[in-house]
Motif scaffolding. Structure first.
Motif, PDB file in Angstrom:
ATOM      1  N   LEU A   1     -37.790 -10.480  32.606  1.00  0.00           N
ATOM      2  CA  LEU A   1     -38.574 -11.236  33.578  1.00  0.00           C
ATOM      3  C   LEU A   1     -38.279 -12.735  33.443  1.00  0.00           C
ATOM      4  CD1 LEU A   1     -40.691 -10.343  35.682  1.00  0.00           C
ATOM      5  CD2 LEU A   1     -42.434 -10.847  34.007  1.00  0.00           C
TER       6      LEU A   1
ATOM      7  N   ASP B   1     -39.429   0.677  25.828  1.00  0.00           N
ATOM      8  CA  ASP B   1     -40.322  -0.217  25.091  1.00  0.00           C
ATOM      9  C   ASP B   1     -39.726  -1.587  24.815  1.00  0.00           C
ATOM     10  OD1 ASP B   1     -42.245   1.738  25.046  1.00  0.00           O
ATOM     11  OD2 ASP B   1     -41.709   2.465  23.054  1.00  0.00           O
ATOM     12  N   GLN B   2     -38.383  -1.709  24.867  1.00  0.00           N
ATOM     13  CA  GLN B   2     -37.742  -2.981  24.541  1.00  0.00           C
ATOM     14  C   GLN B   2     -37.718  -3.956  25.709  1.00  0.00           C
ATOM     15  OE1 GLN B   2     -33.922  -2.073  22.824  1.00  0.00           O
ATOM     16  NE2 GLN B   2     -34.857  -1.972  20.803  1.00  0.00           N
ATOM     17  N   PHE B   3     -37.932  -3.484  26.904  1.00  0.00           N
ATOM     18  CA  PHE B   3     -37.813  -4.339  28.070  1.00  0.00           C
ATOM     19  C   PHE B   3     -39.078  -4.290  28.915  1.00  0.00           C
ATOM     20  CE2 PHE B   3     -33.583  -3.104  26.780  1.00  0.00           C
ATOM     21  CZ  PHE B   3     -33.010  -4.345  26.594  1.00  0.00           C
ATOM     22  N   ASP B   4     -39.413  -5.416  29.504  1.00  0.00           N
ATOM     23  CA  ASP B   4     -40.634  -5.529  30.292  1.00  0.00           C
ATOM     24  C   ASP B   4     -40.450  -5.128  31.746  1.00  0.00           C
ATOM     25  OD1 ASP B   4     -38.929  -7.688  30.713  1.00  0.00           O
ATOM     26  OD2 ASP B   4     -40.557  -9.110  31.035  1.00  0.00           O
ATOM     27  N   VAL B   5     -39.235  -5.087  32.196  1.00  0.00           N
ATOM     28  CA  VAL B   5     -38.969  -4.822  33.604  1.00  0.00           C
ATOM     29  C   VAL B   5     -37.615  -4.128  33.742  1.00  0.00           C
ATOM     30  CG1 VAL B   5     -37.903  -7.075  34.040  1.00  0.00           C
ATOM     31  CG2 VAL B   5     -39.020  -5.907  35.903  1.00  0.00           C
TER      32      VAL B   5
ATOM     33  N   VAL C   1     -43.365  -5.018  39.495  1.00  0.00           N
ATOM     34  CA  VAL C   1     -43.704  -6.105  38.584  1.00  0.00           C
ATOM     35  C   VAL C   1     -43.458  -7.447  39.263  1.00  0.00           C
ATOM     36  CG1 VAL C   1     -43.167  -7.198  36.371  1.00  0.00           C
ATOM     37  CG2 VAL C   1     -43.188  -4.703  36.546  1.00  0.00           C
TER      38      VAL C   1
ATOM     39  N   PRO D   1     -41.731  -1.539  36.630  1.00  0.00           N
ATOM     40  CA  PRO D   1     -42.113  -1.333  35.232  1.00  0.00           C
ATOM     41  C   PRO D   1     -41.004  -0.578  34.492  1.00  0.00           C
ATOM     42  CG  PRO D   1     -43.913  -0.725  36.694  1.00  0.00           C
ATOM     43  CD  PRO D   1     -42.711  -0.967  37.557  1.00  0.00           C
TER      44      PRO D   1
ATOM     45  N   SER E   1     -37.529 -11.932  27.521  1.00  0.00           N
ATOM     46  CA  SER E   1     -37.746 -10.801  28.426  1.00  0.00           C
ATOM     47  C   SER E   1     -36.796 -10.893  29.612  1.00  0.00           C
ATOM     48  CB  SER E   1     -39.192 -10.795  28.929  1.00  0.00           C
ATOM     49  OG  SER E   1     -39.413 -11.900  29.790  1.00  0.00           O
TER      50      SER E   1
END
Length: 142
Positions: A75, A104-108, A136, A100, A73
């Motif tokens: 993050l 959909d592929q990345f968390d941040v 986040v 955020p 990720s």
């Protein structure tokens, strides 16, 4: 030799990022949140050797490049830089703030703190300042 004032270094980094990215559309591997964060770090004297020679031209390519670096990720990748995590509300101009992701592929989504609670990053497909309501994480540069 006298060391330069940290706040001036931070402001110059913010100015350089604004000059390079303002109004630019998302361009994977050229104008994306990782490239923004990398420029901000370099302008503040923080090396980013893990990105040297890293190439990608799509979201899928970026995710594969991230995985090739050993991270699952963004993050985790930011935490691996060694920068201290801070409360997003405590971010100074030049710090990196994670919002955020709309993907959909990345968390941040990485953005740059520019002052007065505002960040600079990808907003609706192009780089602009904004005043986000959700955060986040954030990292202190320097």
């Amino acid at each position: 030799m006298r060391q330069e004032n940290n706040l001036l270094v931070r402001q110059r980094a913010v100015d350089a990022c604004l000059a390079r990215f303002s109004g630019q559309p998302l361009g994977w591997g050229r104008t994306d949140c990782v490239k923004l964060a990398a420029l901000a770090l370099r302008k503040q004297g923080v090396p980013v050797p893990m990105l040297k020679g890293l190439r990608y031209r799509s979201a899928v390519g970026a995710a594969k490049a991230l995985e090739a670096l050993g991270h699952d990720s963004l993050l985790a990748a930011m935490d691996a830089t060694g920068l201290a995590r801070i409360a997003p509300a405590a971010a100074w101009p030049g710090d990196i703030v994670g919002l955020p992701a709309n993907d959909d592929q990345f968390d941040v989504a990485l953005t740059l703190a520019i002052g007065n609670g505002r960040v600079f990053g990808l907003i609706d497909g192009a780089f602009h300042p904004s005043r986000p309501l959700k955060f986040v994480a954030a990292w202190r540069v320097g």
